[in-house]
Design an enzyme around this catalytic site. Structure first.
Site, PDB file in Angstrom:
ATOM      1  N   ASP A   1      -2.389   0.897   7.418  1.00  0.00           N
ATOM      2  CA  ASP A   1      -1.579   0.738   6.204  1.00  0.00           C
ATOM      3  C   ASP A   1      -1.200  -0.725   5.976  1.00  0.00           C
ATOM      4  OD1 ASP A   1      -1.399   3.564   5.433  1.00  0.00           O
ATOM      5  OD2 ASP A   1      -0.201   3.790   7.254  1.00  0.00           O
TER       6      ASP A   1
ATOM      7  N   ASP B   1       0.877  -1.173   0.000  1.00  0.00           N
ATOM      8  CA  ASP B   1       0.000   0.000   0.000  1.00  0.00           C
ATOM      9  C   ASP B   1       0.913   1.220   0.000  1.00  0.00           C
ATOM     10  OD1 ASP B   1      -2.209   1.710   0.222  1.00  0.00           O
ATOM     11  OD2 ASP B   1      -2.124   1.651   2.409  1.00  0.00           O
TER      12      ASP B   1
ATOM     13  N   GLU C   1      -1.321  -1.300  -4.832  1.00  0.00           N
ATOM     14  CA  GLU C   1      -2.518  -0.490  -5.064  1.00  0.00           C
ATOM     15  C   GLU C   1      -2.260   0.520  -6.173  1.00  0.00           C
ATOM     16  OE1 GLU C   1      -5.046   2.792  -2.650  1.00  0.00           O
ATOM     17  OE2 GLU C   1      -4.791   0.857  -1.644  1.00  0.00           O
TER      18      GLU C   1
END
Length: 182
Positions: free
Chosen positions: A141, A7, A69
Site C-alpha cells: 500500500d 492509495d 488513485e
C-alpha cells in the site's frame, strides 16, 4: 516540491511522501492508516479514522501537493461504493488542508513507475525501491502511494509545461483553447 501520494482503501490506506528537486526524487516517509481495529459495521468511524489520519500526515510532513488513485469499478458494486467513500474521506481531508489534488488511475501509475500498465504489486514495490534508493521494499500500500507521488512528480511537471505553452492549454483549466481555423 514535496508531494504526498495516497492509495485509498477502507481497511488500509497507504501514504507516501517524496521531495522533488528537478528530476531528483528523495524519499521522505511512507506508511499506512488502518481501520482494521474497528468493526466493519462502523463505517462513519472508519471514515473518520482515514480523514484524521490524512490530516495528521499532512500536518507532520507539510506537502505542497497531493496525488490520489482514482477508484476503479469493481465486480462487486458494494465494494466499489465503500472504496469510493474511503477515497472521498481522503480527498476531503486533503482539500480541507488546502492542498491541490491530482488524480491518477492505477494504470497511469503503473505505466509511469514500471513502464507496464498491468504490472504486479511486487514490480511496483521493486521499482519504487530503486527509484527512491530505499534499503528495502516498501509495503504494497505504501509502495502504491509512493508510486502515485512519483507519477505526479513526472506528470505534474509535464502538465505545467503544457499549461505554459501559448495557445494550447489554459493555465490550470484542463480545457482546450481555440486555435487557428481555416
Amino acid at each position: 516540491m514535496r508531494i504526498l501520494g495516497i492509495d485509498p482503501g477502507l481497511r488500509t490506506t497507504g501514504f507516501g511522501v517524496i521531495d522533488v528537486d528537478g528530476s531528483a526524487l528523495t524519499y521522505v516517509a511512507s506508511g499506512t492508516i488502518s481501520t482494521t481495529h474497528l468493526d466493519k459495521g462502523q463505517l462513519p468511524a472508519r471514515l473518520k479514522v482515514l480523514f484524521d489520519g490524512i490530516r495528521e500526515v499532512v500536518g507532520r510532513y507539510e506537502p505542497d501537493a497531493a496525488s490520489v488513485e482514482i477508484v476503479f469499478v469493481n465486480v462487486n458494486p458494494q465494494s466499489t461504493l465503500l472504496l469510493g467513500q474511503a477515497r472521498g474521506a481522503c480527498v476531503t481531508a486533503l482539500v480541507h488542508s488546502d492542498l491541490p489534488v491530482a488524480e491518477y488511475t492505477a494504470l497511469q501509475m503503473k505505466q509511469a513507475v514500471v513502464g507496464y500498465g498491468r504490472a504486479e504489486k511486487t514490480q511496483i514495490q521493486e521499482m519504487v525501491r530503486r527509484l527512491l534508493t530505499l534499503p528495502g521494499l516498501p509495503g504494497p500500500d505504501a509502495a502504491d502511494a509512493l508510486g502515485l507521488a512519483i507519477t505526479h512528480a513526472h506528470a505534474g511537471s509535464a502538465l505545467a509545461r503544457l499549461a505554459q505553452a501559448d495557445g494550447v492549454i489554459g493555465a490550470g483549466s484542463g480545457k482546450y483553447r481555440a486555435g487557428r481555423s481555416r
